[in-house]
Write an enzyme that holds these catalytic residues in place. Structure first.
Site, PDB file in Angstrom:
ATOM      1  N   SER A   1       0.920  -1.462  -0.051  1.00 13.50           N
ATOM      2  CA  SER A   1       0.006  -0.120   0.037  1.00 13.50           C
ATOM      3  C   SER A   1       0.600   1.290   0.037  1.00 13.50           C
ATOM      4  CB  SER A   1      -0.870  -0.037   0.910  1.00 13.50           C
ATOM      5  OG  SER A   1      -0.168  -0.103   2.404  1.00 13.50           O
TER       6      SER A   1
ATOM      7  N   ASN B   1      -4.006   7.043  -0.610  1.00 13.85           N
ATOM      8  CA  ASN B   1      -3.428   6.951   0.839  1.00 13.85           C
ATOM      9  C   ASN B   1      -2.691   8.349   0.958  1.00 13.85           C
ATOM     10  OD1 ASN B   1      -4.794   4.861   1.823  1.00 13.85           O
ATOM     11  ND2 ASN B   1      -3.156   3.682   1.463  1.00 13.85           N
TER      12      ASN B   1
END
Ligand code: T1G
Length: 694
Positions: A406, A477
């Site tokens: 991620s 993110n």
């Protein structure tokens, strides 16, 4: 130029064919063509008219690209009435989708035939609209209010068989739609069957309970969208108004909604769903074979990814470090699949075959036949590199090696292999078999057909792929950490986390940043802060209270206490956090914010960072940010996305606000150069989307 509406005779039948690829949308030329075709039908000796769509469907609806522009005659409701007022019978023969205006054209006919693959629906609310060409007045007259109340507020559709059962169609046929339609039309001609105008049917029965229940359900479900409740209103109008007045009521409501920001937002999202996969460097690039997927790591993410692939009919070999872990992964996956059956996402009959397509192994050699391997192991670079070195040694030539990281550097991971061109990032969002967003992270050496394969995988999995460059946090993110930072700064200046959550939820996100932290686990935020500590800019702030909450074991839902306490499924503000906030606020000017200011700052931070992400090419266009925030972070679809929100607000005003906050906090509120440039040039993020498409 082929005619967009053809009129040809087949004996006593006049066949009216709509040929407006790709979806036979009812643009002005089609409406004009239909109008003229039925003038011609009135004047010639054909006994019956048959309407069919050319290509893969009947009609995909009104031409959505016309919305927001001045409406052009003939208007669709008038075309439907023109067809219906024919003195000779008209048959509509439907194959594939008949949606929105497509369903309304069919309802304007006197008889309706469907082939087995036909679907009938009113998706207008998904565009912020209600049916605008008589659907809300004709359908209930034909089927009663219940099927219309089930379909229209949801924007749903039904099969040919269901349409037959509720009386929406007269006949379901096998085979070619034109052949079946002609046979039905001839039968009607031979029988001398009369015209049957739906508008002349009596008002449908008003069912108070049904309307009350529909309104109660959709007040909650609509989550700020206005069209679903309006759809109920226009259906109700069909129960009490004469047809012409009901049509006027529907038209008024439709035109009102046409003028709303929600219609603009939802149509922006509709077209972006398709544009996001249109990337020039993928034009004409064929994806590689994709039948057998290897998944490395059977934790929550790995099991979710494996589930997603099994649901899509792919075969999966999942590698874990030992039998116990492999067995645990298998039980997680079978639980996911069973839940998918319960949710109606998987037919019961497909459960066993899906599980049979899963192999769990503990030896890398078993991955040799996989077309694609997706690694979902612990988020540690050394561990990832070890996995990729092992994959490189066993995977067949041409296989693709993907990481689900991620935030780690995909270029560095690719460097651990002898085939960096076959390495790509596939960032799934948890739960991977439910969330639709897939960030396709393209590294420096990733080959074009590897990227094309990633987009093909997303389509196969029913996900929405967004292309991202390599940076910490990719698109979503990275932007999240910035607007989360804005929320932390609001706390330091005296605003409570609970007021922030309420304001953001009222704006339309599913939850505020602190509720979200409690849900994901406050240990994740803590670990991220620790990871970034070494490179943190000294001017940045550290939410010290967050570290203290971590050390107290207040990790959110999973420990029953975080920013909220959780008892019997109820969340209440955890007031024990207050002293930690008071301590952290010392030395900061206190200026608690109201809801509007909270939203303004939160969104300004989101847009400012997004402008940097676009400028750096991490997101190719502003629309890629909008799609990411819609599908990965629950940004309200009826707002279109943060970049459309910014355009709607006005970039100049947004920049002025950011500059005014920059005086107090020059580090955090530094205006993004792209935002400054767009304001100077009087351009918008939507202009950038259009320029990229040219
Ligand atoms: N108008 C204009 N363009 C449309 C369109 C439409 N209705 N539907 C699709 N397109 C474009 C789409 O953008 C894409 O363009 C291409 O066609 C192929 O689409 C008065 C007010 C019909 C099930 O909401 O659900 O009628 O990217 O990839 O997968 O009461 O398209 O190639 O440039 O989706 O085969 C109501 C929306 C309108 C249906 C076909 N109708 N469309 O799926 O193709 S409002 C809808 C769909 C209305 C009336 C009201 C699907 C489809 P490009 P695609 P597909």
């Amino acid at each position: 130029m082929t005619e967009i509406v053809r009129y040809e005779r087949q004996g006593t039948i006049a066949v009216v064919t709509i040929a407006n690829p790709p979806v036979n949308a009812l643009g002005q030329a089609v409406r004009q063509g239909l109008w003229e075709a039925f003038d011609r039908f009135a004047g010639d000796d054909a006994a019956v008219a048959l309407i069919v769509g050319e290509g893969k469907l009947f009609i995909g609806g009104a031409d959505i690209s016309e919305f927001g522009k001045p409406p052009l005659e003939p208007f669709l409701p008038d075309v439907c009435t023109h067809i219906e007022s024919s003195r000779k019978p008209v048959v509509a023969a439907v194959h594939g989708p008949a949606l929105g205006g497509g369903c309304e054209i069919a309802l304007g006919a006197h008889y309706r035939l469907a082939t087995k693959d036909a679907r009938f629906g009113f998706p207008e609310v998904k565009l912020g609209l209600v049916p605008g060409a008589g659907g809300s007045q004709r359908m209930p007259r034909l089927t009663g209010v219940a099927p219309a109340l089930a379909m229209m507020p949801a924007g749903g559709s039904i099969s040919a068989q269901e349409a037959l059962e509720i009386g929406l169609v007269d006949r379901v046929a096998d085979g070619d739609v034109r052949t079946a339609g002609l046979a039905f039309a001839r039968e009607i001609a031979e029988k001398g069957a009369p015209v049957r105008r739906v508008s002349e049917l009596p008002n449908p029965q008003f069912d108070e309970g049904a309307f009350a229940e529909a309104r109660a359900v959709w007040k909650k479900k609509a989550r700020g969208e206005i069209a679903p409740l309006k759809a109920i209103d226009v259906v109700e109008a069909s129960t009490r108004l004469p047809f012409a007045e009901g049509m006027a009521e529907e038209r008024r409501c439709f035109l009102d909604l046409l003028d709303t920001p929600q219609r603009a937002g939802l149509i922006h999202a509709f077209f972006n769903d398709r544009k996001v996969a249109k990337l020039p460097d993928l034009e004409g690039v064929a994806p590689r074979t994709l039948a057998h997927v290897g998944v490395i790591g059977g934790g929550t993410m790995g099991a979710g990814i494996a589930t997603s692939c099994l649901l899509a009919g792919l075969s999966v070999t999942l590698l874990e470090r030992d039998d116990a872990a492999a067995d645990k992964a298998r039980s997680t996956i079978s639980a996911n699949l069973a839940a998918a059956v319960k949710r109606g996402k998987l037919a019961e009959s497909r459960l066993e075959p899906a599980l049979a397509a899963l192999a769990t192994v503990t030896d890398y050699a078993a991955l040799g036949a996989a077309d694609l391997a997706i690694e979902a192991v612990f988020e540690d670079m050394a561990v990832k590199k070890e996995v990729f070195t092992s994959l490189d040694a066993v995977m067949k030539p041409g296989a693709i090696l993907a990481t689900n990281t991620s935030y780690l550097d995909v270029n560095e991971i690719a460097g651990a292999t002898a085939r960096p061109g076959d390495v790509i990032g596939l960032h799934f969002f948890s739960p991977a078999h439910v969330m639709k967003l897939l960030e396709v992270v393209v590294a420096d050496s990733t080959a074009a057909d590897v990227t094309a394969t990633a987009f093909a995988l997303a389509r196969r999995l029913g996900k929405v792929a967004v292309r991202s460059g390599v940076c910490d946090g990719f698109i979503g993110n990275r932007i999240l950490s910035t607007y989360r930072g804005a929320a932390d700064r609001m706390i330091l200046e005296g605003t409570s986390p609970w007021d922030i959550d309420t304001a953001i939820r009222d704006f339309g996100l599913p939850m505020g940043p602190f509720e979200m932290g409690d849900l994901a686990g406050l240990d994740i935020n803590y670990m991220t802060r620790q990871r970034k500590a070494a490179t943190r800019d000294p001017r940045d702030i550290v939410p010290t209270w967050g570290d203290e909450m971590y050390h107290k074991g207040w990790l959110g839902r999973k420990t029953g206490r975080g920013y909220y306490t959780y008892q019997d499924g109820k969340a209440s503000p955890n007031k024990d956090v207050e002293p930690l906030l008071e301590e952290a606020r010392k030395g900061h000017r206190q200026r608690p914010l109201g809801p509007d200011e909270i939203v303004r700052r939160y969104m300004a931070a989101m847009v400012n960072e997004a402008a940097r992400v676009v400028e750096e090419g991490i997101a190719r266009r502003p629309l890629d940010v909008d799609v990411t925030l819609l599908y990965g972070y629950g940004f309200p679809r009826w707002r279109g996305g943060p970049m459309l929100w910014a355009d709607t607000q006005g970039l100049a005003g947004l920049l002025d606000d950011i500059r005014s906050w920059e005086t107090d906090d020059p580090y955090f509120w530094q205006p993004a150069p792209l935002l400054v440039r767009l304001v100077e040039e009087g351009r918008t993020f939507s202009d950038l989307n259009r320029e990229d498409a040219q």
